[in-house]
Scaffold this active site. Structure first.
Site, PDB file in Angstrom:
ATOM      1  N   ASP A   1       9.393   2.363   2.105  1.00  0.00           N
ATOM      2  CA  ASP A   1       8.235   3.229   2.339  1.00  0.00           C
ATOM      3  C   ASP A   1       7.920   3.159   3.832  1.00  0.00           C
ATOM      4  OD1 ASP A   1       5.874   4.561   2.544  1.00  0.00           O
ATOM      5  OD2 ASP A   1       4.808   3.417   1.003  1.00  0.00           O
TER       6      ASP A   1
ATOM      7  N   LYS B   1       2.595  10.914   7.294  1.00  0.00           N
ATOM      8  CA  LYS B   1       1.787  10.704   8.494  1.00  0.00           C
ATOM      9  C   LYS B   1       2.310  11.448   9.736  1.00  0.00           C
ATOM     10  CE  LYS B   1      -0.802   6.877   6.754  1.00  0.00           C
ATOM     11  NZ  LYS B   1      -0.424   5.799   5.865  1.00  0.00           N
TER      12      LYS B   1
ATOM     13  N   PHE C   1       0.858  -1.181   0.000  1.00  0.00           N
ATOM     14  CA  PHE C   1       0.000   0.000   0.000  1.00  0.00           C
ATOM     15  C   PHE C   1       0.890   1.225   0.000  1.00  0.00           C
ATOM     16  CE2 PHE C   1      -2.280   3.588   1.699  1.00  0.00           C
ATOM     17  CZ  PHE C   1      -3.457   3.553   0.969  1.00  0.00           C
TER      18      PHE C   1
HETATM   19  C1  LIG Z   1      -0.715   5.817   4.361  1.00  0.00           C
HETATM   20  C2  LIG Z   1       0.401   5.315   3.537  1.00  0.00           C
HETATM   21  C3  LIG Z   1       0.766   5.955   2.329  1.00  0.00           C
HETATM   22  C4  LIG Z   1      -0.050   7.067   1.731  1.00  0.00           C
HETATM   23  O1  LIG Z   1      -0.115   8.197   2.497  1.00  0.00           O
HETATM   24  P1  LIG Z   1      -1.251   9.297   2.173  1.00  0.00           P
HETATM   25  O2  LIG Z   1      -0.857  10.453   3.044  1.00  0.00           O
HETATM   26  O3  LIG Z   1      -2.565   8.698   2.534  1.00  0.00           O
HETATM   27  O4  LIG Z   1      -1.149   9.612   0.725  1.00  0.00           O
HETATM   28  C5  LIG Z   1       1.883   5.493   1.665  1.00  0.00           C
HETATM   29  N1  LIG Z   1       2.588   4.434   2.134  1.00  0.00           N
HETATM   30  C6  LIG Z   1       2.256   3.801   3.270  1.00  0.00           C
HETATM   31  C7  LIG Z   1       3.091   2.660   3.727  1.00  0.00           C
HETATM   32  C8  LIG Z   1       1.146   4.194   3.995  1.00  0.00           C
HETATM   33  O5  LIG Z   1       0.784   3.540   5.099  1.00  0.00           O
END
Ligand SMILES: *Cc1c(COP(=O)(O)O)cnc(C)c1O
Length: 405
Positions: free
Chosen positions: A230, A259, A145
């Site tokens: 990520d 985040k 994700f």
């Molecule tokens: C939440 C998330 C994203 C995307 O972040 P947004 O601010 O919602 O665009 C990307 N990578 C990971 C691992 C995430 O948990």
């Protein structure tokens, strides 16, 4: 008019009338938060066990971040990158010193950070590695994700994320997450990067086998490819290390953060890399109207300081270890496995449990807010400020709910 006497159902009806229906939230309407607690419009208090998908690692409305936000908002919120501002230089230096990278590139959402990382490694592939034009490949994992933009959903293997949104961006190869052999087989001379979450959050809090990330690091070195971790969800203390890759003593070439980089006040994301790699971006190659703005930078600086000054990373490791152990010993007939690191925890339920949603509803009724991921996993991710007593308070309720029929 901030305060009304509408009921929970009134708010939900109103939202339904004018808002796109692209989420299925629990039936709770929140109006206030402080630390690990939130309150709904009818005055009920809940322990937040989701932390806005780990964006609120520092706790709700943290006073130090709030102060940075209000002061900077009153002084100068936005300049655009057409001009310099007096906050970004310090934000960049502090983030780089803390994480051990030469450079950062500021964006807003996590998806934008990942998109930025993709552009960065592709450019490197063509300009440095010598990959033939438009042949760059990035290896990704099943269950990944990375957000909801059109390029990112194109390499998701979640049918619903893609259904009706094609055509998709080429250049991605998918391998099973955690499978070192399959990963080895996926690399070729056009591979520019492996993009991986050290722990898959949205994928159901999936921890890869011991040594997986180290193997990935070696493969990238052997094949002259870049490792992108990520860490939008796993980073900034969530798993009990500053970066989750530190659990495996792995240093990625590119790291994405988001985040908790703002403590939940504001969308702030960033890409980290060393100078030589980041030099792939020259003026005009990439940008964002809001990325790196003074308000975001001031908020980001305060959010990072709170993580360090309050010892939140160590707290996540300690409280997380305790919470995971207690959860593993509940002995519920519904639980298949408890997984996670630090305060990123997934309780995977058996097929016979009837889905995770009903447990989340029952926990809500007990005063604990969390959310299912992937239908059968309950994710627990409280703010990293949580103490032992409040974890015990939560455990009492979790035990009760997991033991129901
Ligand atoms: C939440 C998330 C994203 C995307 O972040 P947004 O601010 O919602 O665009 C990307 N990578 C990971 C691992 C995430 O948990």
């Amino acid at each position: 008019m901030l305060k009304t006497d509408l009921t929970t159902q009134d708010y939900i009806e109103l939202e339904k009338r004018h808002n796109a229906h692209n989420y299925k939230p629990l039936d709770v309407v929140l109006e206030r938060g402080e630390g690990i607690w939130v309150w709904d419009v009818e005055g009920r208090r809940y322990l937040d066990f989701l932390s806005a998908y780990s964006a609120v690692n520092q706790g709700h409305a943290h006073p130090r971040i709030l102060q940075a936000l209000t002061e900077q908002a009153a002084r100068l919120p936005l300049t655009s990158r057409a001009f310099h501002n007096d906050q970004l230089p310090f934000f960049a230096r502090e983030l780089c010193e803390m994480t051990g990278y030469d450079k950062m590139l500021p964006m807003n959402s996590g998806a934008e950070a990942v998109e930025t990382a993709i552009k960065l490694v592709r450019k490197w592939g063509y300009k440095v590695k010598g990959v033939p034009e438009d042949q760059a490949q990035i290896v990704v994992c099943t269950g990944n994700f990375a957000g909801r933009t059109t390029t990112i959903i194109g390499f998701s293997d979640e049918e619903q994320y893609k259904d009706g949104f094609g055509p998709f961006t080429p250049g991605f190869v998918t391998v099973p997450y955690g499978d070192s052999e399959a990963l080895s087989a996926a690399f070729n001379s056009n591979t520019v990067a492996f993009l991986v979450e050290p722990i898959q959050g949205e994928g159901g809090v999936v921890v890869p086998p011991e040594g997986y990330l180290r193997h990935a690091r070696q493969l990238c070195d052997t094949h002259n490819a870049l490792l992108i971790t990520d860490e939008v969800q796993t980073g900034l203390g969530r798993t009990g290390h500053l970066l989750a890759a530190h659990w495996d003593d792995v240093r990625a070439d590119v790291v994405t953060l988001g985040k908790a980089l703002s403590g939940g006040f504001y969308p702030v994301s960033a890409v980290l890399a060393d100078a030589e790699l980041m030099a792939m971006f020259g003026p005009g190659d990439h940008g964002s109207t809001f990325g790196g703005n003074p308000l975001a930078s001031a908020v980001g600086r305060a959010a990072l300081r709170v993580l360090i000054d309050e010892g939140l990373i160590d707290n996540a490791r300690e409280q997380g270890a305790y919470l995971i152990e207690r959860l593993q010993n509940i002995g519920s007939p519904h639980v298949e496995a408890v997984r996670g690191r630090g305060l990123l925890i997934g309780v995977a339920l058996k097929a016979s449990a009837g889905g995770a949603r009903r447990f989340c509803e029952a926990l809500k009724a007990e005063g604990l807010l969390c959310k299912e991921t992937h239908e059968t996993v309950i994710r627990f991710a409280p703010p990293l400020t949580i103490g032992r007593e409040d974890i015990d308070w939560a455990l009492e309720r979790i035990e009760r709910v997991l033991m129901m029929d």
